[in-house]
Design a protein around this motif. Structure first.
Motif, PDB file in Angstrom:
ATOM      1  N   ALA A 334      27.411  46.317  31.670  1.00  0.00           N
ATOM      2  CA  ALA A 334      27.104  44.902  31.508  1.00  0.00           C
ATOM      3  C   ALA A 334      28.081  44.283  30.515  1.00  0.00           C
ATOM      4  N   GLY A 335      28.011  42.971  30.407  1.00  0.00           N
ATOM      5  CA  GLY A 335      28.870  42.257  29.478  1.00  0.00           C
ATOM      6  C   GLY A 335      29.869  41.375  30.196  1.00  0.00           C
ATOM      7  N   GLU A 336      30.584  40.579  29.415  1.00  0.00           N
ATOM      8  CA  GLU A 336      31.527  39.615  29.985  1.00  0.00           C
ATOM      9  C   GLU A 336      32.761  40.295  30.554  1.00  0.00           C
ATOM     10  N   GLY A 337      32.993  41.577  30.199  1.00  0.00           N
ATOM     11  CA  GLY A 337      34.223  42.246  30.611  1.00  0.00           C
ATOM     12  C   GLY A 337      34.118  43.103  31.848  1.00  0.00           C
ATOM     13  N   VAL A 338      32.969  43.147  32.503  1.00  0.00           N
ATOM     14  CA  VAL A 338      32.807  44.098  33.602  1.00  0.00           C
ATOM     15  C   VAL A 338      33.455  43.628  34.907  1.00  0.00           C
ATOM     16  N   GLY A 339      34.132  42.477  34.893  1.00  0.00           N
ATOM     17  CA  GLY A 339      34.978  42.129  36.021  1.00  0.00           C
ATOM     18  C   GLY A 339      36.070  43.171  36.227  1.00  0.00           C
ATOM     19  N   LEU A 340      36.319  43.956  35.195  1.00  0.00           N
ATOM     20  CA  LEU A 340      37.260  45.076  35.282  1.00  0.00           C
ATOM     21  C   LEU A 340      36.910  46.022  36.420  1.00  0.00           C
ATOM     22  N   VAL A 341      35.617  46.208  36.684  1.00  0.00           N
ATOM     23  CA  VAL A 341      35.171  47.183  37.680  1.00  0.00           C
ATOM     24  C   VAL A 341      35.680  46.816  39.070  1.00  0.00           C
ATOM     25  N   GLU A 342      35.682  45.551  39.401  1.00  0.00           N
ATOM     26  CA  GLU A 342      36.112  45.127  40.728  1.00  0.00           C
ATOM     27  C   GLU A 342      37.602  45.369  40.935  1.00  0.00           C
ATOM     28  N   VAL A 343      38.398  45.168  39.885  1.00  0.00           N
ATOM     29  CA  VAL A 343      39.850  45.293  40.014  1.00  0.00           C
ATOM     30  C   VAL A 343      40.312  46.741  39.862  1.00  0.00           C
TER      31      VAL A 343
END
Length: 396
Positions: A334-343
């Motif tokens: 969770a958190g604002e940085g988990v867009g990392l997972v998609e990339v």
């Protein structure tokens, strides 16, 4: 006037209350089965909870077009109450939750089941404790005007709370041993609980979210920092180290990047949004937003792709280590940085596999991109817990 509370409850009453609050409406037979109670014991435990208004018995409603009911069965020798569902009245009370960042306060109102029914935010122009308390009081007063059954306030922030005096220390706000709960209670005349923001988010997910009903559940947050929480036996593991952070000296790659925050190659240096932005800015000579970096990496920009790939491998390594040592049934990212997972999903998966036994069970991984209202909702859940269970014990 201070809000009414259902506490104190006995351990058995507390277990019943939590079961209905987090899973209701639920039948008596299901509660008895899950808590290993006899029908008579459950009747004894639920009676005061119903009388206090915490629980209600769901009426069985027959549709107008239903056929006539069959004659009642012959009396049974079984003891206890019928298997009539128990529930809570979600809108019987409301709770305010606040997330304090370095420059903004985010506030929400939730019902008794943590459903957000209102949200606001306000700039934090000063971090002086009494001024922050005054700002939260103003926001809470606005909330109370629309929700007069406001019963408590929860506050989440980057820091930790120490001792029975509930002193708050927060490096992000420049606070050292500040009696913030008392400052806010004195203004609002409502119960106030203040907690580390990651612990609040974990409690929220354990009661009402991804970890509901699990015995072993872990949360890893990435954003401005690294957060970690572990639930065992349905309860958040507490220690005196809560709120100090774990990522600065959690070394993932000793040859990794050196950033202003955290040791070389630490989880913080590799994974946090400020560190990723710092690495790209140092190489390009100009700043990029985190979203821009992710977009560049997705388009195979060599520099951004290298930084994001390295971050993904670091994240996969951390996830594998949590799975190896804590053995949770699920890990929530969770958190604002988990867009990392998609990339960086491929790099994350490769790192998890490389750091797990070949015959190990697949890691149950769930991702949730959290905005600051989610963090505020977590703080509101702290207020719900306090209202139902009484004040939590703070770490020593």
């Amino acid at each position: 006037m201070r809000a009414a509370s259902w506490a104190p409850l006995s351990a058995a009453e507390r277990a019943v209350a939590i079961e209905v609050l987090t899973h209701g409406p639920v039948s008596r037979s299901e509660i008895a089965r899950k808590l290993n109670l006899s029908a008579g014991s459950l009747t004894r435990l639920t009676k005061p909870l119903i009388e206090s208004g915490l629980l209600v018995e769901d009426a069985v409603v027959t549709a107008p077009s239903a056929p006539p009911a069959p004659p009642p069965p012959a009396p049974s020798s079984r003891q206890g109450r019928p298997s009539q569902p128990l529930d809570v009245v979600a809108d019987s009370r409301f709770f305010a939750g606040f997330k304090i960042t370095e420059d903004t306060v985010y506030g929400v109102v939730t019902d008794l089941r943590s459903t957000v029914v209102a949200a606001r935010e306000a700039p934090l122009r000063t971090r002086e404790p009494s001024a922050v308390a005054a700002l939260l009081h103003a926001l809470a007063s606005d909330f109370a005007a629309g929700f007069p059954r406001l019963a408590g306030i929860g506050v989440g922030l980057g820091g930790h709370v120490v001792g029975p005096e509930r002193m708050v220390t927060s490096p992000y706000l420049g606070w050292e041993a500040v009696p913030f709960p008392d400052l806010l209670e004195g203004r609002t005349e409502l119960p106030v609980v203040v907690e580390n923001d990651v612990a609040a988010l974990v409690e929220s997910e354990a009661w009402f979210g991804a970890g509901r009903g699990l015995e072993r559940f872990a949360v890893l947050t990435i954003g401005a920092g690294i957060g970690y929480g572990l639930v065992i036996g349905g309860r958040l593991v507490r220690s005196a180290d809560d709120g100090h952070g774990i990522g600065r000296r959690w070394i993932i790659n000793p040859n990794g990047p050196l950033t202003p925050d955290g040791d070389r190659g630490s989880a913080v240096a590799l994974l946090t949004i400020p560190s990723i932005r710092y690495q790209v800015a140092a190489a390009t000579g100009r700043p990029h937003t985190y979203e821009e970096i992710l977009e560049l990496a997705a388009k195979a920009d060599p520099l951004a792709a290298r930084v994001i790939d390295e971050a993904g491998r670091a994240l996969g390594t951390v996830v594998a280590q949590i799975a190896n040592f804590a053995m949770p049934q699920k890990i929530l990212l969770a958190g604002e940085g988990v867009g990392l997972v998609e990339v960086a999903g491929e790099a994350i998966g490769e790192a998890i596999a490389a750091n797990r036994h070949p015959l190990a069970e697949p890691v149950a991984l769930e991702t949730k991109i959290s905005d600051f209202n989610d963090w505020a909702r977590g703080a509101a859940v702290l207020a719900i817990q306090t209202f139902v269970l009484g004040r939590p014990k703070t770490a020593p």
